[in-house]
Design a protein around this motif. Sequence first.
Motif, PDB file in Angstrom:
ATOM      1  N   ILE A  21      43.576  38.458 -11.748  1.00  0.00           N
ATOM      2  CA  ILE A  21      43.643  39.485 -10.702  1.00  0.00           C
ATOM      3  C   ILE A  21      44.395  40.715 -11.202  1.00  0.00           C
ATOM      4  O   ILE A  21      43.988  41.859 -10.942  1.00  0.00           O
ATOM      5  CB  ILE A  21      44.315  38.906  -9.441  1.00  0.00           C
ATOM      6  CG1 ILE A  21      43.403  37.861  -8.795  1.00  0.00           C
ATOM      7  CG2 ILE A  21      44.639  40.014  -8.436  1.00  0.00           C
ATOM      8  CD1 ILE A  21      44.026  37.134  -7.619  1.00  0.00           C
ATOM      9  N   CYS A  22      45.475  40.514 -11.962  1.00  0.00           N
ATOM     10  CA  CYS A  22      46.249  41.650 -12.483  1.00  0.00           C
ATOM     11  C   CYS A  22      45.417  42.469 -13.475  1.00  0.00           C
ATOM     12  O   CYS A  22      45.403  43.711 -13.401  1.00  0.00           O
ATOM     13  CB  CYS A  22      47.528  41.143 -13.148  1.00  0.00           C
ATOM     14  SG  CYS A  22      48.759  40.487 -11.997  1.00  0.00           S
ATOM     15  N   ASN A  24      42.059  42.644 -13.858  1.00  0.00           N
ATOM     16  CA  ASN A  24      40.946  43.319 -13.202  1.00  0.00           C
ATOM     17  C   ASN A  24      41.429  44.393 -12.244  1.00  0.00           C
ATOM     18  O   ASN A  24      40.773  45.434 -12.090  1.00  0.00           O
ATOM     19  CB  ASN A  24      40.078  42.292 -12.468  1.00  0.00           C
ATOM     20  CG  ASN A  24      39.247  41.445 -13.406  1.00  0.00           C
ATOM     21  OD1 ASN A  24      38.231  41.879 -13.921  1.00  0.00           O
ATOM     22  ND2 ASN A  24      39.691  40.218 -13.656  1.00  0.00           N
ATOM     23  N   GLY A  25      42.573  44.156 -11.601  1.00  0.00           N
ATOM     24  CA  GLY A  25      43.157  45.196 -10.756  1.00  0.00           C
ATOM     25  C   GLY A  25      43.578  46.408 -11.561  1.00  0.00           C
ATOM     26  O   GLY A  25      43.439  47.560 -11.109  1.00  0.00           O
ATOM     27  N   TRP A  28      40.382  48.385 -12.393  1.00  0.00           N
ATOM     28  CA  TRP A  28      39.912  49.099 -11.198  1.00  0.00           C
ATOM     29  C   TRP A  28      40.795  50.312 -10.910  1.00  0.00           C
ATOM     30  O   TRP A  28      40.298  51.408 -10.628  1.00  0.00           O
ATOM     31  CB  TRP A  28      39.907  48.139 -10.006  1.00  0.00           C
ATOM     32  CG  TRP A  28      39.693  48.827  -8.695  1.00  0.00           C
ATOM     33  CD1 TRP A  28      38.508  49.273  -8.188  1.00  0.00           C
ATOM     34  CD2 TRP A  28      40.702  49.163  -7.740  1.00  0.00           C
ATOM     35  NE1 TRP A  28      38.699  49.869  -6.967  1.00  0.00           N
ATOM     36  CE2 TRP A  28      40.041  49.819  -6.658  1.00  0.00           C
ATOM     37  CE3 TRP A  28      42.076  48.977  -7.668  1.00  0.00           C
ATOM     38  CZ2 TRP A  28      40.730  50.273  -5.541  1.00  0.00           C
ATOM     39  CZ3 TRP A  28      42.762  49.441  -6.552  1.00  0.00           C
ATOM     40  CH2 TRP A  28      42.090  50.080  -5.512  1.00  0.00           C
ATOM     41  N   LEU A  29      42.113  50.134 -11.005  1.00  0.00           N
ATOM     42  CA  LEU A  29      43.040  51.217 -10.694  1.00  0.00           C
ATOM     43  C   LEU A  29      42.913  52.367 -11.686  1.00  0.00           C
ATOM     44  O   LEU A  29      42.857  53.547 -11.289  1.00  0.00           O
ATOM     45  CB  LEU A  29      44.474  50.686 -10.679  1.00  0.00           C
ATOM     46  CG  LEU A  29      45.580  51.700 -10.364  1.00  0.00           C
ATOM     47  CD1 LEU A  29      45.379  52.294  -8.968  1.00  0.00           C
ATOM     48  CD2 LEU A  29      46.956  51.058 -10.482  1.00  0.00           C
ATOM     49  N   ILE A  56      37.755  40.271  -8.876  1.00  0.00           N
ATOM     50  CA  ILE A  56      38.908  40.120  -7.979  1.00  0.00           C
ATOM     51  C   ILE A  56      38.497  39.328  -6.744  1.00  0.00           C
ATOM     52  O   ILE A  56      39.204  38.405  -6.312  1.00  0.00           O
ATOM     53  CB  ILE A  56      39.471  41.501  -7.593  1.00  0.00           C
ATOM     54  CG1 ILE A  56      40.109  42.171  -8.815  1.00  0.00           C
ATOM     55  CG2 ILE A  56      40.498  41.368  -6.475  1.00  0.00           C
ATOM     56  CD1 ILE A  56      40.542  43.602  -8.558  1.00  0.00           C
TER      57      ILE A  56
END
Length: 302
Positions: A21-22, A24-25, A28-29, A56
């Motif tokens: 999650i970190c 892929n986040g 995305w960010l 995510i």
Amino acid sequence: MTSLTQRGFVFVMTIELILGICCNGFIWLMNCINLIKSKKMSLSEFVITSLAISRICLLLIIIADIFVLCYSNLDETSITLQIINTMWTFANFVSIWLATCLSILYCLKIANLSHHVFLWFKGRVSHVVRWILLASVLFSFFISLTLIKDFSVSCIYKQMTPTANCTEDMRKKKSANFLKYLLIALWMVIPFIMSLISHILIIHSLRRHTQQMQNNGTGSRDPSTEAHTRATKIILSFLFLFTVYVVAFFIIMFGSLLPDTKLAWITGEMFLAVHPFVHSIILIFSNNKLKQAFLGMFQIKK
């Protein structure tokens, strides 16, 4: 499954899911920040951003699945698990096809082949990728609707009083469901084959380019060769991870046929969660913008 095994599984899965999650986040960010700054987004950035979002969602669904199965007494026919399985199926197919589109995009942009079919696709790369994305999303949605319909029928059978006819209908329904899940699993083979073809074309292009450079006596360390080599290493990593992902998917899909269903599910989920994390790390370090931003977070010079 013993309590110690369950705790170990939850611990390993928690680490994998948090890292996934970190990473892929972060992708995305960073792409959203670049979009705000430059007011535009390339096709590859759009595919990578969409892939990060889908992963995510997939990882969050896996978290819900783990919590429900490990810390509740719900059986496989419960409405909650059926909804989670439907969402997992949709997010899984979208994620797989986005990764496949990324491999196809790399192939069409990097490989240098003279075949007229390849040149036709290369000249229409944006249209090809967009149509594949649209078809994959529609198909994933169709499969999810099919699962919802089957789940509603299962609930009706569950509420009925067992009879000879009902038992026979349930047996037929299970056979039909097995065939349907087999077709779903076989559908996973299509993006795998497409990715494999993309990888083979890039490797073939690298081999031809290296031979041409050696015949011309200009050496094999020119920028084009190095770009081909980097792309080959990245795509071979993608192919290996994709293979692991497909095997894990088959283990989960047909886990009910194995002696220990829960152990099969645990094994499949653990391998399944590795792919979004490791693949995202490769994407970060193969992209100059993402790599610089990632290293900058830890004050590391390139």
